[in-house]
Design a protein around this motif. Structure first.
Motif, PDB file in Angstrom:
ATOM      1  N   GLU A 232       0.835  -1.210   0.000  1.00  0.00           N
ATOM      2  CA  GLU A 232       0.000   0.000   0.000  1.00  0.00           C
ATOM      3  C   GLU A 232       0.864   1.252   0.000  1.00  0.00           C
ATOM      4  OE1 GLU A 232      -3.048  -0.195   3.029  1.00  0.00           O
ATOM      5  OE2 GLU A 232      -3.998  -1.919   2.055  1.00  0.00           O
ATOM      6  N   GLY A 233       2.063   1.137  -0.553  1.00  0.00           N
ATOM      7  CA  GLY A 233       2.929   2.316  -0.653  1.00  0.00           C
ATOM      8  C   GLY A 233       3.823   2.461   0.555  1.00  0.00           C
ATOM      9  N   VAL A 234       4.330   3.697   0.770  1.00  0.00           N
ATOM     10  CA  VAL A 234       5.213   3.935   1.915  1.00  0.00           C
ATOM     11  C   VAL A 234       4.600   5.005   2.815  1.00  0.00           C
ATOM     12  CG1 VAL A 234       7.282   3.319   0.579  1.00  0.00           C
ATOM     13  CG2 VAL A 234       6.672   5.711   0.849  1.00  0.00           C
ATOM     14  N   GLY A 235       4.945   4.930   4.089  1.00  0.00           N
ATOM     15  CA  GLY A 235       4.444   5.893   5.070  1.00  0.00           C
ATOM     16  C   GLY A 235       5.290   7.163   5.072  1.00  0.00           C
ATOM     17  N   TRP A 236       4.955   8.104   5.949  1.00  0.00           N
ATOM     18  CA  TRP A 236       5.648   9.406   5.997  1.00  0.00           C
ATOM     19  C   TRP A 236       7.084   9.287   6.501  1.00  0.00           C
ATOM     20  CZ3 TRP A 236       3.733  13.041   3.172  1.00  0.00           C
ATOM     21  CH2 TRP A 236       2.365  13.113   2.942  1.00  0.00           C
ATOM     22  N   GLY A 237       7.434   8.138   7.063  1.00  0.00           N
ATOM     23  CA  GLY A 237       8.820   7.923   7.482  1.00  0.00           C
ATOM     24  C   GLY A 237       9.562   7.013   6.525  1.00  0.00           C
ATOM     25  N   GLY A 238       8.953   6.707   5.380  1.00  0.00           N
ATOM     26  CA  GLY A 238       9.610   5.871   4.375  1.00  0.00           C
ATOM     27  C   GLY A 238       9.424   4.380   4.603  1.00  0.00           C
ATOM     28  N   GLU A 239       8.615   4.011   5.607  1.00  0.00           N
ATOM     29  CA  GLU A 239       8.408   2.584   5.879  1.00  0.00           C
ATOM     30  C   GLU A 239       7.445   1.988   4.848  1.00  0.00           C
ATOM     31  OE1 GLU A 239       7.417   5.148   7.582  1.00  0.00           O
ATOM     32  OE2 GLU A 239       5.343   4.904   8.231  1.00  0.00           O
ATOM     33  N   LEU A 240       7.685   0.716   4.495  1.00  0.00           N
ATOM     34  CA  LEU A 240       6.833   0.041   3.512  1.00  0.00           C
ATOM     35  C   LEU A 240       5.569  -0.461   4.200  1.00  0.00           C
ATOM     36  CD1 LEU A 240       7.010  -0.939   0.468  1.00  0.00           C
ATOM     37  CD2 LEU A 240       7.552  -3.177   1.429  1.00  0.00           C
ATOM     38  N   LEU A 241       4.421  -0.232   3.571  1.00  0.00           N
ATOM     39  CA  LEU A 241       3.146  -0.645   4.146  1.00  0.00           C
ATOM     40  C   LEU A 241       2.624  -1.833   3.351  1.00  0.00           C
ATOM     41  CD1 LEU A 241       1.633   2.951   4.461  1.00  0.00           C
ATOM     42  CD2 LEU A 241       2.850   1.637   6.220  1.00  0.00           C
ATOM     43  N   VAL A 242       2.430  -2.952   4.042  1.00  0.00           N
ATOM     44  CA  VAL A 242       1.976  -4.160   3.356  1.00  0.00           C
ATOM     45  C   VAL A 242       0.719  -4.688   4.045  1.00  0.00           C
ATOM     46  CG1 VAL A 242       2.570  -6.504   2.649  1.00  0.00           C
ATOM     47  CG2 VAL A 242       4.337  -4.751   2.688  1.00  0.00           C
ATOM     48  N   ARG A 243      -0.358  -4.792   3.271  1.00  0.00           N
ATOM     49  CA  ARG A 243      -1.612  -5.341   3.789  1.00  0.00           C
ATOM     50  C   ARG A 243      -1.534  -6.857   3.733  1.00  0.00           C
ATOM     51  NH1 ARG A 243      -5.245  -3.190   6.838  1.00  0.00           N
ATOM     52  NH2 ARG A 243      -4.998  -1.270   5.648  1.00  0.00           N
ATOM     53  N   THR A 244      -1.547  -7.511   4.885  1.00  0.00           N
ATOM     54  CA  THR A 244      -1.465  -8.972   4.954  1.00  0.00           C
ATOM     55  C   THR A 244      -2.782  -9.501   5.543  1.00  0.00           C
ATOM     56  OG1 THR A 244      -0.656  -9.203   7.211  1.00  0.00           O
ATOM     57  CG2 THR A 244       0.992  -8.684   5.541  1.00  0.00           C
ATOM     58  N   PRO A 245      -3.000 -10.807   5.464  1.00  0.00           N
ATOM     59  CA  PRO A 245      -4.214 -11.348   6.076  1.00  0.00           C
ATOM     60  C   PRO A 245      -4.285 -11.011   7.572  1.00  0.00           C
ATOM     61  CG  PRO A 245      -3.175 -12.988   4.654  1.00  0.00           C
ATOM     62  CD  PRO A 245      -2.233 -11.827   4.717  1.00  0.00           C
ATOM     63  N   ALA A 246      -3.128 -10.779   8.208  1.00  0.00           N
ATOM     64  CA  ALA A 246      -3.114 -10.479   9.644  1.00  0.00           C
ATOM     65  C   ALA A 246      -3.225  -8.976   9.920  1.00  0.00           C
ATOM     66  CB  ALA A 246      -1.833 -11.020  10.258  1.00  0.00           C
ATOM     67  N   GLY A 247      -3.356  -8.157   8.889  1.00  0.00           N
ATOM     68  CA  GLY A 247      -3.464  -6.710   9.091  1.00  0.00           C
ATOM     69  C   GLY A 247      -2.362  -5.964   8.354  1.00  0.00           C
TER      70      GLY A 247
END
Ligand code: BTN
Length: 265
Positions: A232-247
């Motif tokens: 789902e892109g990157v956050g404001w601190g450059g962290e990678l956002l990944v939607r998984t079955p666990a959230g």
């Protein structure tokens, strides 16, 4: 004949941004980043731009090798490291900001499709054009300032893909006249300006620029720990956002490497 590297011109252009900067070009070295880290540990912490026409032990992220191509005596890769003291409030997202800067210099109108693969790769049409290695050395224990070494490797001319994890792309595929010295001259001043911007304001001003070139956003990805999900892109601190079955999982660059998942059969 050795390539002209425009050292004086680059030094003059960078002097107001990085007072005291030395520009050095060497024919061969093990690794420009290893050399600047050795110097930093020895207490040599002035700003330096170190360019190598050939590296014998180039290093990539996660302990991988970085191999340069050589073409008829001319450097077919651009390999350099920039060392400088820096004290941003938050270091997160620096390798992404550096990638954004380099990509915007190489493909300003975004016509070449130069994309950024989190956290530090430059890709074109699913092939790797280059990579970025960020390292720091502590200056004084307890002090916020560190010596930053930004190492950048770019394929300029054609290269074989044998043994590489990702097939290579090279700049001359869309800029046939490109040469390593000319590319360095083009990208170095914007790069130093962007590092200064990061120093003052962190990753936030780079987030939209990264999003415009984000290779993984909207794609299924596999993390090295086996987790799968949709990016789902990157956050404001450059962290990678990944939607998984666990959230929603937040990935920082030190934790994992990420590759696009193979398309479903
Ligand atoms: C990666 O793809 O994981 C990062 C590659 C970084 C390569 C550059 S080349 C100049 C500098 N010196 C090195 O040994 N590595 C970086």
């Amino acid at each position: 004949m050795p390539a002209p590297w425009f050292e004086d011109e680059i030094a003059e252009a960078l002097a107001p941004l990085l007072p005291g900067l030395a520009v050095e070009v060497v024919a061969e070295i093990d690794s420009t980043s290893s050399e600047l880290m050795r110097r930093a540990r020895d207490g040599r912490r002035a700003p330096v731009l170190l360019v190598a026409e050939r590296q014998t032990a180039g290093r990539g992220r996660l302990g991988r090798l970085w191999e340069s191509a050589q073409d008829a005596g001319q450097p077919a890769s651009l390999t350099f490291s920039l060392g400088l003291p820096l004290a941003p409030r938050d270091w997160s997202g620096l390798s992404l900001a550096v990638g954004v800067s380099v990509a915007d210099s190489l493909d300003p109108a975004r016509t070449a499709g130069l994309a950024l693969k989190w956290p530090n790769d430059l890709w074109v049409r699913e092939c790797k054009l280059g990579g970025i290695l960020i390292e720091t050395a502590l200056l004084q224990p307890e002090e916020a300032e560190r010596y930053l070494v930004v190492g950048i490797g770019l394929n300029i001319g054609p290269r074989e893909g044998d043994g590489l994890r990702t097939p290579p792309a090279w700049l001359q595929q869309w800029q046939p006249e490109a040469s390593a010295p000319a590319v360095l001259r083009e990208l170095i001043v914007p790069l130093v300006r962007d590092i200064r911007l990061f120093d003052e304001r962190g990753f936030v001003p780079f987030a939209p620029r990264f999003a415009a070139r984000d290779l993984l956003r909207g794609r299924e990805v596999v993390l090295t720990d086996g987790t799968e999900g949709r990016c789902e892109g990157v956050g404001w601190g450059g962290e990678l956002l990944v939607r998984t079955p666990a959230g929603l999982k937040t990935i920082t660059s030190a934790e994992v490497s990420v590759r696009p998942a193979a398309p479903a059969p």
